[in-house]
Enzyme design. Structure first.
Site, mmCIF file in Angstrom:
data_model
loop_
_atom_site.group_PDB
_atom_site.id
_atom_site.type_symbol
_atom_site.label_atom_id
_atom_site.label_comp_id
_atom_site.label_asym_id
_atom_site.label_seq_id
_atom_site.Cartn_x
_atom_site.Cartn_y
_atom_site.Cartn_z
ATOM 1 N N CYS A 27 73.979 56.861 29.871
ATOM 2 C CA CYS A 27 74.289 57.550 28.221
ATOM 3 C C CYS A 27 74.183 56.179 27.383
ATOM 4 O O CYS A 27 75.207 55.512 27.587
ATOM 5 C CB CYS A 27 75.151 58.174 28.050
ATOM 6 S SG CYS A 27 75.399 58.801 26.365
ATOM 7 N N LYS A 54 77.050 69.288 35.059
ATOM 8 C CA LYS A 54 77.763 69.893 34.682
ATOM 9 C C LYS A 54 79.510 69.705 35.517
ATOM 10 O O LYS A 54 79.521 71.005 35.858
ATOM 11 C CB LYS A 54 78.544 69.752 33.264
ATOM 12 C CG LYS A 54 77.264 68.921 32.521
ATOM 13 C CD LYS A 54 77.494 69.875 31.013
ATOM 14 C CE LYS A 54 76.279 69.155 30.104
ATOM 15 N NZ LYS A 54 75.888 69.041 28.860
ATOM 16 N N VAL A 67 78.743 63.413 26.928
ATOM 17 C CA VAL A 67 79.782 62.425 27.369
ATOM 18 C C VAL A 67 79.440 61.072 26.438
ATOM 19 O O VAL A 67 78.325 61.753 25.385
ATOM 20 C CB VAL A 67 79.252 61.698 28.784
ATOM 21 C CG1 VAL A 67 79.650 62.541 30.018
ATOM 22 C CG2 VAL A 67 77.611 61.853 29.168
ATOM 23 N N GLU A 80 82.806 61.830 20.455
ATOM 24 C CA GLU A 80 81.925 60.824 19.688
ATOM 25 C C GLU A 80 81.695 59.735 20.003
ATOM 26 O O GLU A 80 83.601 59.788 20.200
ATOM 27 C CB GLU A 80 82.345 61.482 19.005
ATOM 28 C CG GLU A 80 81.931 62.938 18.214
ATOM 29 C CD GLU A 80 80.514 63.016 18.294
ATOM 30 O OE1 GLU A 80 79.546 61.895 17.907
ATOM 31 O OE2 GLU A 80 79.921 63.698 18.570
ATOM 32 N N SER A 81 80.730 58.985 20.618
ATOM 33 C CA SER A 81 81.568 57.968 20.802
ATOM 34 C C SER A 81 81.919 56.866 19.814
ATOM 35 O O SER A 81 82.366 55.753 19.836
ATOM 36 C CB SER A 81 80.334 56.916 20.949
ATOM 37 O OG SER A 81 79.376 56.733 20.089
HETATM 38 N N1 LIG Z 1 76.908 62.016 19.228
HETATM 39 C C1 LIG Z 1 77.300 61.711 20.484
HETATM 40 C C2 LIG Z 1 76.277 61.347 21.708
HETATM 41 C C3 LIG Z 1 76.919 62.320 23.083
HETATM 42 C C4 LIG Z 1 75.889 62.314 23.943
HETATM 43 O O1 LIG Z 1 74.517 62.531 23.178
HETATM 44 N N2 LIG Z 1 75.496 62.614 24.916
HETATM 45 C C5 LIG Z 1 74.624 62.524 26.307
HETATM 46 C C6 LIG Z 1 74.014 61.887 26.767
HETATM 47 S S1 LIG Z 1 73.736 60.422 26.319
HETATM 48 C C7 LIG Z 1 75.258 63.889 26.175
HETATM 49 O O2 LIG Z 1 76.004 63.399 26.907
HETATM 50 N N3 LIG Z 1 73.794 64.784 26.806
HETATM 51 C C8 LIG Z 1 74.280 66.087 27.099
HETATM 52 C C9 LIG Z 1 73.903 67.220 26.966
HETATM 53 O O3 LIG Z 1 73.585 67.472 25.568
HETATM 54 O O4 LIG Z 1 74.106 68.756 27.207
HETATM 55 C C10 LIG Z 1 78.007 60.506 20.704
HETATM 56 O O5 LIG Z 1 78.301 59.458 20.277
HETATM 57 O O6 LIG Z 1 79.230 60.917 21.756
#
Ligand SMILES: N[C@@H](CCC(=O)N[C@@H](CS)C(=O)NCC(=O)O)C(=O)O
Length: 235
Positions: A27, A54, A67, A80-81
């Site tokens: 990720c 998950k 994540v 949120e990162s």
């Molecule tokens: N806006 C979120 C995006 C985080 C994101 O998209 N993470 C993805 C992995 S890269 C995720 O956890 N996807 C799982 C899902 O959507 O079910 C951030 O900045 O933390």
């Protein structure tokens, strides 16, 4: 699996021994957080999860099911990162975002721009056919053309590494892997962006944000899709 990681804490009085990052090995949003942790020398524990299955404890903790998550003192959960990175920046010395409000806002805007680039990267590796793939490729080139006059190089604002750089390191990493499969010509003639890409690729924190098998793992992830890029991977 959890790992305990710690380097030269530069913390401002908080007990960072209780920072726990819930993550995934590929990720790019997780990588931003890890790069910030490493740049700030903050000790942390990391647990990678399988996003295709998950765990229940993760679903209980995460309001979005995504994540990264940052657990603070086993009590609070940040998601949120961008929020996680800014929190890590604020609890330590040596800020990675500018202090001046307009400049700070400008950096946040280009961080958002980086997230939009990540959506285009997903379009690129998910494209069903050559036409869709090429449209995503050209859209990505257009984004980097917008960045070319903005980037000072070697880092976003010159010699100082900041949160914007932590966002673009993982972005460029995708292209290092994809270009091993096909010639994308996204960065042709964009000298500032190319210099930035090289500097980020050499930065220790950026390199250490993923495991050594990242290229193989990303190719396996793409390979598993029925996309145009997956076809190119198969050769
Ligand atoms: N806006 C979120 C995006 C985080 C994101 O998209 N993470 C993805 C992995 S890269 C995720 O956890 N996807 C799982 C899902 O959507 O079910 C951030 O900045 O933390």
């Amino acid at each position: 699996m959890s790992t305990e990681i710690g380097r030269n804490p530069a913390t401002a009085g908080i007990n960072t021994a209780h920072l726990h990052l819930i993550s995934h090995k590929l990720c790019p949003y997780v990588q931003r957080s890890v790069i910030t942790l490493i740049e700030k020398g903050i000790p942390y524990t990391r647990t990678d999860i399988d996003l295709a299955a998950k765990p229940e404890w993760f679903l209980q903790l995460s309001p979005t099911g995504k994540v990264p998550l940052l657990r603070v003192d086993q009590q609070h959960t940040l998601f949120e990162s961008a929020v996680i990175c800014e929190y890590l920046d604020e609890i330590t010395d040596g800020p990675l975002l500018p202090h001046e409000p307009l400049e700070r806002a400008r950096h946040r805007a280009w961080i958002e721009f980086g997230s939009a680039i990540l959506n285009l990267i997903a379009r690129l590796y998910s494209a069903d056919d050559e036409a869709e793939f090429d449209a995503a490729r050209l859209a990505l080139r257009a984004r980097f053309q917008r960045l070319e006059p903005v980037v000072v190089a070697p880092y976003f604002t010159g010699t100082a590494f900041g949160l914007v750089d932590a966002v673009y390191g993982p972005i460029f990493r995708y292209f290092d892997v994809f270009e091993s499969v096909t010639d994308l010509r996204i960065f042709e003639g964009l000298t500032n962006v190319q210099c930035w890409r090289q500097a980020l690729g050499e930065r220790a924190s950026v390199r250490q944000a993923v495991s050594a098998d990242y290229p193989q793992a990303l190719l396996a992830f793409v390979h598993a899709r029925n996309s145009w890029l997956a076809g190119l991977c198969r050769g």
